[in-house]
Design a protein around this motif. Structure first.
Motif, PDB file in Angstrom:
ATOM      1  N   PRO A   1     -10.885  -3.446   4.061  1.00  0.00           N
ATOM      2  CA  PRO A   1     -11.717  -2.658   4.989  1.00  0.00           C
ATOM      3  C   PRO A   1     -11.421  -3.006   6.451  1.00  0.00           C
ATOM      4  O   PRO A   1     -11.199  -4.163   6.805  1.00  0.00           O
ATOM      5  CB  PRO A   1     -13.150  -3.044   4.589  1.00  0.00           C
ATOM      6  N   GLY A   2     -11.394  -1.978   7.279  1.00  0.00           N
ATOM      7  CA  GLY A   2     -11.184  -2.165   8.701  1.00  0.00           C
ATOM      8  C   GLY A   2      -9.730  -2.152   9.120  1.00  0.00           C
ATOM      9  O   GLY A   2      -9.450  -2.287  10.309  1.00  0.00           O
ATOM     10  N   THR A   3      -8.808  -1.988   8.171  1.00  0.00           N
ATOM     11  CA  THR A   3      -7.389  -1.964   8.509  1.00  0.00           C
ATOM     12  C   THR A   3      -6.856  -0.535   8.493  1.00  0.00           C
ATOM     13  O   THR A   3      -7.496   0.375   7.955  1.00  0.00           O
ATOM     14  CB  THR A   3      -6.586  -2.828   7.522  1.00  0.00           C
ATOM     15  N   GLU A   4      -5.670  -0.359   9.091  1.00  0.00           N
ATOM     16  CA  GLU A   4      -5.050   0.969   9.110  1.00  0.00           C
ATOM     17  C   GLU A   4      -4.715   1.433   7.696  1.00  0.00           C
ATOM     18  O   GLU A   4      -4.806   2.622   7.382  1.00  0.00           O
ATOM     19  CB  GLU A   4      -3.776   0.948   9.969  1.00  0.00           C
ATOM     20  N   VAL A   5      -4.336   0.471   6.844  1.00  0.00           N
ATOM     21  CA  VAL A   5      -4.011   0.823   5.449  1.00  0.00           C
ATOM     22  C   VAL A   5      -5.247   1.352   4.731  1.00  0.00           C
ATOM     23  O   VAL A   5      -5.171   2.325   3.964  1.00  0.00           O
ATOM     24  CB  VAL A   5      -3.432  -0.401   4.717  1.00  0.00           C
ATOM     25  N   ALA A   6      -6.396   0.733   4.975  1.00  0.00           N
ATOM     26  CA  ALA A   6      -7.634   1.205   4.350  1.00  0.00           C
ATOM     27  C   ALA A   6      -7.975   2.612   4.831  1.00  0.00           C
ATOM     28  O   ALA A   6      -8.383   3.464   4.027  1.00  0.00           O
ATOM     29  CB  ALA A   6      -8.784   0.240   4.658  1.00  0.00           C
TER      30      ALA A   6
ATOM     31  N   PRO B   1       0.816  -1.231   0.000  1.00  0.00           N
ATOM     32  CA  PRO B   1       0.000   0.000   0.000  1.00  0.00           C
ATOM     33  C   PRO B   1       0.840   1.267   0.000  1.00  0.00           C
ATOM     34  O   PRO B   1       0.493   2.249  -0.657  1.00  0.00           O
ATOM     35  CB  PRO B   1      -0.830  -0.139   1.283  1.00  0.00           C
ATOM     36  N   LEU B   2       1.963   1.273   0.749  1.00  0.00           N
ATOM     37  CA  LEU B   2       2.826   2.448   0.728  1.00  0.00           C
ATOM     38  C   LEU B   2       3.482   2.618  -0.636  1.00  0.00           C
ATOM     39  O   LEU B   2       3.713   3.750  -1.086  1.00  0.00           O
ATOM     40  CB  LEU B   2       3.893   2.330   1.817  1.00  0.00           C
TER      41      LEU B   2
ATOM     42  N   THR C   1      -8.152   5.843   2.399  1.00  0.00           N
ATOM     43  CA  THR C   1      -9.351   6.683   2.324  1.00  0.00           C
ATOM     44  C   THR C   1      -9.012   8.144   2.612  1.00  0.00           C
ATOM     45  O   THR C   1      -9.470   9.060   1.909  1.00  0.00           O
ATOM     46  CB  THR C   1     -10.395   6.179   3.332  1.00  0.00           C
ATOM     47  N   ALA C   2      -8.196   8.375   3.643  1.00  0.00           N
ATOM     48  CA  ALA C   2      -7.820   9.757   3.974  1.00  0.00           C
ATOM     49  C   ALA C   2      -7.012  10.393   2.843  1.00  0.00           C
ATOM     50  O   ALA C   2      -7.248  11.558   2.477  1.00  0.00           O
ATOM     51  CB  ALA C   2      -7.013   9.769   5.273  1.00  0.00           C
TER      52      ALA C   2
END
Length: 478
Positions: free
Chosen positions: A211-216, A186-187, A220-221
């Motif tokens: 969904p529900g993970t810090e990466v998600a 993701p990074l 989103t942010a």
């Protein structure tokens, strides 16, 4: 970052493996030493080396060592003064002989002791015995076995464990690299999106994570931030484009009357010079002077007309500038029906050939500036008169707690691309910007600004060959 994470994981794992190997080696060595010590302690007190089997004083006379001791064991008979009487088997060296005090202490202690010399480590056990005929003097029997096998076992385990640890670290490095790469993907996507944005692609987005993970949450942010940035850049581009278009249109609109004024002024100067040089005594000169006076009056009238036009454009621009600053308008109770009636009355006087109808349902009262609201209706009606040859209907009514005023026509209508920009300043569907086909392009912009200043909205619905409807919605007076 991935390299640092991998180095950290390998460092922690290597430290853990090293500590485990050291602890295991120490425990194994203690276990092996303990087993050997138990054997030595038991053998030193076994019947075959105790009186009744083979007397300790006669051990030095034994030649068959395996009958007395198991293999790999060494037996040493020591005199009371600490000298060595004999070793069994006799062709083998044994552990170093301790001092008499140490022999006495070891004999009193049932546990085996470990001694070391150049040949290695030995597990030893000492037992005392009486020596007949020597005034009660005691001798000592020391049984020992080399710990070389135990040390070799420990060494092999340590070397094998170290080799296994290296292999485990290598496998862990490969697996950790793959896991870290997958975990940091993701990074990596964020980095790729940043590169695309840096190269001008503002539509690039970060793929959403699970969904529900810090990466998600991070994705989103970031995507929300990128959308805001994209909208900001698009608004800035649109604003810059509008400013450029505004400057172009304003320059064109102001240049036309200025050019006309300059031309008429030059013509006026030429006519004045021509009139000064003519002979005033003849009838022909008098007629020429009269014609010049008429043309001069016409020129002055044209100059005055163009100056008025330019003044009107400037006044409209000043009005829009004031409305952009959201000024406080005069608020009083106003009936839109009366305003519409007055506007249509004036329009019928100026255009008696046009059909102008008013359809109302009782008084429609709002709170606002009467003069500005009359300007709104007048601009809409004038726009319809200028651009359509058809009948015009002005309707006013109250519905759902708001006042609605409509200006309808059944003229040629407008295409969608024109409707999209109809309220832009200086916008005109006629790219040639002929004065015969319209004004400066500020009328509808002023209407929208005035309506919004009163807390209302302005909409246009139009279709080609079916006419247009401009709808003004204002809050109803309480």
């Amino acid at each position: 970052m991935a390299a640092r994470l991998l180095i950290g994981v390998l460092a922690v794992s290597g430290l853990g493996l090293a500590l485990s190997l050291v602890a295991g080696t120490v425990l194994l060595r203690d276990y092996l030493y303990g087993r050997v010590a138990e054997q030595v302690s038991g053998l030193s007190q076994a019947p075959d080396v105790r009186p009744g089997a083979i007397a300790p004083s006669r051990l030095c006379e034994v030649t068959d060592a395996p009958a007395v001791l198991p293999s790999d064991f060494r037996l040493t008979v020591i005199e009371a003064d600490g000298s060595v009487r004999c070793r069994v088997p006799g062709d083998q060296t044994g552990p170093p002989v301790p001092s008499v005090d140490e022999l006495r202490d070891w004999a009193d202690d049932d546990a085996a002791a470990v001694v070391r010399d150049d040949s290695g480590s030995w597990a030893t056990s000492v037992d005392a015995f009486d020596q007949p005929g020597r005034d009660g003097g005691k001798g000592y029997v020391m049984v020992a076995i080399s710990l070389r096998n135990a040390d070799l076992t420990v060494q092999r385990v340590a070397v094998g464990g170290a080799a296994i640890g290296v292999v485990v670290l290598a496998v862990l490095a490969l697996a950790g690299r793959m896991v870290i790469r997958i975990g940091l993907r993701p990074l990596t996507d964020v980095r790729e999106a940043a590169r695309e944005i840096r190269h001008g692609d503002l539509s690039a987005r970060v793929p959403p994570g699970k969904p529900g993970t810090e990466v998600a949450d991070l994705s989103t942010a970031l995507n929300s931030m990128l959308e805001e940035i994209q909208r900001g850049f698009e608004k800035r581009r649109e604003s810059e484009q509008r400013i450029r278009q505004f400057a172009t249109d304003a320059s064109h609109e102001l240049r036309t009357p200025l050019t006309s004024i300059k031309g008429y002024a030059q013509l006026y100067a030429q006519m004045a010079a021509r009139n000064t040089g003519s002979d005033a005594g003849t009838s022909i000169a008098r007629e020429a002077r009269k014609d010049v006076e008429q043309r001069r009056a016409e020129v002055v009238s044209r100059i005055d007309s163009e100056a008025d036009r330019m003044s009107g454009i400037v006044e409209d621009l000043l009005l829009l500038a004031r409305l952009d600053q959201q000024p406080e308008l005069v608020k009083e109770r106003v009936d839109l029906v009366e305003i519409a009636h007055d506007v249509l009355t004036a329009a019928r006087a100026g255009h008696p050939e046009r059909r102008l109808d008013l359809k109302v349902e009782g008084p429609v009262e709002v709170e606002g500036d009467p003069g500005r609201l009359q300007q709104v209706v007048a601009n809409l009606v004038t726009n319809a008169i200028v651009h359509t040859p058809s009948a015009i209907v002005v309707a006013a009514a109250t519905t759902d707690g708001v006042a609605v005023l409509e200006v309808r026509d059944d003229g040629p209508g407008m295409p969608a691309e024109v409707q999209h920009r109809i309220f832009d300043r200086f916008y005109r569907a006629d790219v040639g910007r002929s004065r015969r086909s319209g004004g400066s392009g500020l009328g509808l912009s002023i209407v929208r600004a005035l309506v919004e200043a009163h807390g209302g909205s302005l909409e246009c619905v139009s279709s080609v060959a079916r006419g247009s409807t401009f709808t003004v919605t204002l809050p109803r007076a309480s």
